[in-house]
Design a protein around this motif. Structure first.
Motif, PDB file in Angstrom:
ATOM      1  N   LEU A 137       0.809  -1.217   0.000  1.00 36.77           N
ATOM      2  CA  LEU A 137       0.000   0.000   0.000  1.00 36.77           C
ATOM      3  C   LEU A 137       0.849   1.276   0.000  1.00 36.77           C
ATOM      4  N   SER A 138       2.132   1.138  -0.259  1.00 33.97           N
ATOM      5  CA  SER A 138       3.034   2.279  -0.098  1.00 33.97           C
ATOM      6  C   SER A 138       2.719   3.436  -1.041  1.00 33.97           C
ATOM      7  N   GLU A 139       2.092   3.164  -2.188  1.00 31.78           N
ATOM      8  CA  GLU A 139       1.767   4.250  -3.113  1.00 31.78           C
ATOM      9  C   GLU A 139       0.628   5.117  -2.601  1.00 31.78           C
ATOM     10  N   LEU A 140      -0.202   4.570  -1.716  1.00 33.81           N
ATOM     11  CA  LEU A 140      -1.357   5.313  -1.216  1.00 33.81           C
ATOM     12  C   LEU A 140      -1.238   5.699   0.257  1.00 33.81           C
ATOM     13  N   ALA A 141      -0.546   4.898   1.049  1.00 34.25           N
ATOM     14  CA  ALA A 141      -0.563   5.066   2.509  1.00 34.25           C
ATOM     15  C   ALA A 141       0.818   5.422   3.039  1.00 34.25           C
ATOM     16  N   GLU A 142       0.827   6.336   4.012  1.00 33.85           N
ATOM     17  CA  GLU A 142       2.071   6.738   4.664  1.00 33.85           C
ATOM     18  C   GLU A 142       1.777   7.089   6.114  1.00 33.85           C
ATOM     19  N   VAL A 143       2.662   6.679   7.011  1.00 37.36           N
ATOM     20  CA  VAL A 143       2.579   7.064   8.427  1.00 37.36           C
ATOM     21  C   VAL A 143       3.881   7.745   8.805  1.00 37.36           C
ATOM     22  N   ARG A 144       3.763   8.915   9.424  1.00 42.38           N
ATOM     23  CA  ARG A 144       4.931   9.670   9.842  1.00 42.38           C
ATOM     24  C   ARG A 144       4.959   9.831  11.357  1.00 42.38           C
ATOM     25  N   HIS A 145       6.169   9.789  11.910  1.00 45.80           N
ATOM     26  CA  HIS A 145       6.375  10.122  13.321  1.00 45.80           C
ATOM     27  C   HIS A 145       6.376  11.637  13.404  1.00 45.80           C
ATOM     28  N   MET A 146       5.211  12.211  13.794  1.00 46.53           N
ATOM     29  CA  MET A 146       5.017  13.642  13.613  1.00 46.53           C
ATOM     30  C   MET A 146       3.885  14.145  14.498  1.00 46.53           C
ATOM     31  N   ASP A 147       4.001  15.352  15.006  1.00 51.74           N
ATOM     32  CA  ASP A 147       2.939  16.019  15.751  1.00 51.74           C
ATOM     33  C   ASP A 147       1.911  16.561  14.759  1.00 51.74           C
ATOM     34  N   TYR A 148       0.633  16.347  15.054  1.00 47.98           N
ATOM     35  CA  TYR A 148      -0.403  16.813  14.136  1.00 47.98           C
ATOM     36  C   TYR A 148      -0.300  18.319  13.889  1.00 47.98           C
ATOM     37  N   ARG A 149       0.244  19.043  14.870  1.00 48.56           N
ATOM     38  CA  ARG A 149       0.364  20.496  14.730  1.00 48.56           C
ATOM     39  C   ARG A 149       1.382  20.891  13.667  1.00 48.56           C
ATOM     40  N   ASP A 150       2.235  19.952  13.264  1.00 44.70           N
ATOM     41  CA  ASP A 150       3.256  20.249  12.263  1.00 44.70           C
ATOM     42  C   ASP A 150       2.842  19.858  10.853  1.00 44.70           C
ATOM     43  N   VAL A 151       1.642  19.302  10.698  1.00 44.73           N
ATOM     44  CA  VAL A 151       1.142  18.980   9.360  1.00 44.73           C
ATOM     45  C   VAL A 151       0.727  20.282   8.683  1.00 44.73           C
ATOM     46  N   PRO A 152       1.187  20.545   7.462  1.00 44.14           N
ATOM     47  CA  PRO A 152       0.822  21.794   6.783  1.00 44.14           C
ATOM     48  C   PRO A 152      -0.686  21.932   6.606  1.00 44.14           C
ATOM     49  N   ASP A 153      -1.158  23.158   6.649  1.00 41.41           N
ATOM     50  CA  ASP A 153      -2.591  23.418   6.495  1.00 41.41           C
ATOM     51  C   ASP A 153      -3.023  23.253   5.045  1.00 41.41           C
ATOM     52  N   GLY A 154      -4.309  22.938   4.890  1.00 42.27           N
ATOM     53  CA  GLY A 154      -4.924  22.922   3.574  1.00 42.27           C
ATOM     54  C   GLY A 154      -4.689  21.637   2.808  1.00 42.27           C
ATOM     55  N   GLY A 155      -5.614  21.373   1.891  1.00 45.32           N
ATOM     56  CA  GLY A 155      -5.384  20.324   0.915  1.00 45.32           C
ATOM     57  C   GLY A 155      -5.994  18.978   1.187  1.00 45.32           C
ATOM     58  N   PHE A 156      -6.463  18.693   2.412  1.00 45.40           N
ATOM     59  CA  PHE A 156      -7.046  17.384   2.698  1.00 45.40           C
ATOM     60  C   PHE A 156      -8.556  17.425   2.471  1.00 45.40           C
ATOM     61  N   ASP A 157      -9.064  16.380   1.851  1.00 42.30           N
ATOM     62  CA  ASP A 157     -10.508  16.280   1.621  1.00 42.30           C
ATOM     63  C   ASP A 157     -11.242  15.779   2.855  1.00 42.30           C
ATOM     64  N   ARG A 158     -10.560  14.956   3.652  1.00 44.11           N
ATOM     65  CA  ARG A 158     -11.189  14.376   4.833  1.00 44.11           C
ATOM     66  C   ARG A 158     -10.131  14.256   5.948  1.00 44.11           C
TER      67      ARG A 158
END
Length: 429
Positions: A248-269
């Motif tokens: 599933l690597s072409e579609l799915a990714e998990v990062r060790h990351m704080d949600y506050r550091d995810v860039p704004d905008g662009g997600f549908d859900r």
């Protein structure tokens, strides 16, 4: 005065459990299938320091207090007279214990078990819910051992409430390794996907993604491009390997990351499954505003979290057993508070559902998994940590069954002008 006499004075002569102590005394029902045994004076020290649930927890986790029999049954029977605000020991009874033990032994302060997170340990990491402190709190609970979590959670590695289709049948199958829990977790992810209206080509952000269950479900079942983020490095590493194994690597990714550091905008859900409990009451408004900013117009958020049974309760005790042993800095709110925060952040509330009974069933399955794998679990994480989990899960079953806590899914939409892009009468059950 012997310890069994004190026990009888506190709980009455007809307690539905058997009580024994290291001094040879006994009380309660000698035929009971639940046996509470005070092994050493250290248990009494813990209770003298904290004559409530915290003292009992310390004594049990450290092994100075032993409980034989089913933990859930024991807690259910003891709830009325032990896990109240405090154990009702009179000054006269206390004096008798002191004479029996000797003042030095009685007053001796004993350090808490190492599984307990003390106030000082987190205080040095900054304010509650700072990034550094949140990372340590998550590390304490979620980085115990992936192997241990596999024993408890089962193949799905899903540490959130499942959704069962038949409560009676699900209860009958608790303790059987028949896939009932796996089916219920798959059904939960399907319910989240249905409420979000996932379609191929969409971009989904899963905050607090755990071991990537929703990430992989959305990619595999709905063709969605998914980013999951977690503060647990062990979770992120495990999820990355499983994503690769499933192709599933072409579609799915998990990062060790704080949600506050995810860039704004662009997600549908956006799906938030079991993260809100770690946010903190004072940060709820900022949390939902942040998620609102990360969504494209017309996007949806599904927030799934444990809630309190009322909105007008006093602030939670953030220094109790759960916070010290299980979820440091965890805070729960009433469903109205969650919904209001979402609403005030700009979300139009479209659906709300309480899954309280389902979480009690989920916890029963996890508890049964732990008992089935007890020896291996103790070998993996140590007896003290295994005892914490046995006690915590059984106690939480009672909490959900008795409506002390609930589990709410709340669906919000980010309006596109005046259009929520929702069907007029969606089937969200």
């Amino acid at each position: 005065m012997r310890l069994a006499e004190i026990f009888e004075r506190v709980v009455g002569p007809d307690a539905p459990i058997r009580f024994t102590a290291y001094d040879g005394s006994a009380s309660g029902d000698p035929t009971s299938d639940v046996h509470l045994h005070v092994r050493t004076p250290v248990a009494v020290n813990y209770l003298a320091q904290s004559p409530n649930a915290l003292g009992l927890t310390r004594a049990y986790v450290s092994g100075h207090l032993e409980l034989e029999g089913d933990m859930y049954t024991a807690l259910r029977r003891m709830a009325d007279f032990v896990f109240a605000e405090g154990v009702n020991v009179s000054p006269r009874d206390l004096a008798a214990v002191v004479r029996s033990l000797g003042w030095v032994k009685f007053a001796n302060r004993v350090a808490p078990p190492p599984q307990e997170v003390t106030r000082g340990r987190l205080a040095g990491l900054g304010w509650r819910h700072s990034k550094q402190r949140d990372a340590e709190a998550i590390h304490h609970h979620y980085d115990v051992s992936n192997a241990f979590y596999e024993m408890v959670l089962g193949p799905s590695m899903t540490y959130t409430c499942a959704v069962f289709d038949d409560a009676d049948g699900a209860l009958d199958r608790v303790g059987e390794n028949d896939g009932a829990l796996e089916g219920a977790q798959f059904r939960k992810y399907g319910l989240v996907a249905k409420k979000l209206g996932l379609e191929p080509g969409m971009r989904l952000l899963d905050v607090g993604c755990g071991w990537g269950g929703m990430v992989m479900h959305a990619a595999r079942e709905h063709g969605v491009k998914v980013l999951g983020v977690t503060l647990s490095k062990e979770q992120a590493d495990w999820a990355a390997k499983r994503i690769a194994q499933e192709g599933l690597s072409e579609l799915a990714e998990v990062r060790h990351m704080d949600y506050r550091d995810v860039p704004d905008g662009g997600f549908d859900r956006i799906s938030s499954i079991g993260l809100t409990e770690h946010i903190g009451s004072r940060n709820l408004d900022a949390y939902f505003s942040s998620l609102h900013d990360k969504l494209a117009p017309g996007g949806r958020l599904l927030n799934h979290c444990i809630t309190r049974h009322r909105n007008d309760l006093r602030p939670m005790n953030t220094d109790g057993v759960i916070n010290r042993y299980v979820f440091p800095d965890g805070e729960l709110e009433g469903p109205g508070r969650i919904q209001s925060a979402m609403n005030d952040a700009g979300f139009e509330i479209r659906h709300q559902e309480n899954l309280r009974e389902h979480y009690a069933l989920t916890l029963r399955h996890w508890g049964a998994n732990l008992e089935r794998n007890w020896d291996a679990a103790v070998a993996e994480v140590g007896e003290g940590t295994a005892r914490v989990w046995r006690l915590y899960m059984a106690g939480c079953v009672l909490g959900f069954e008795n409506n002390v806590v609930q589990l709410h899914q709340i669906l919000g939409a980010k309006l596109d002008g005046t259009d929520a892009r929702m069907p007029l009468r969606p089937d969200l059950g």
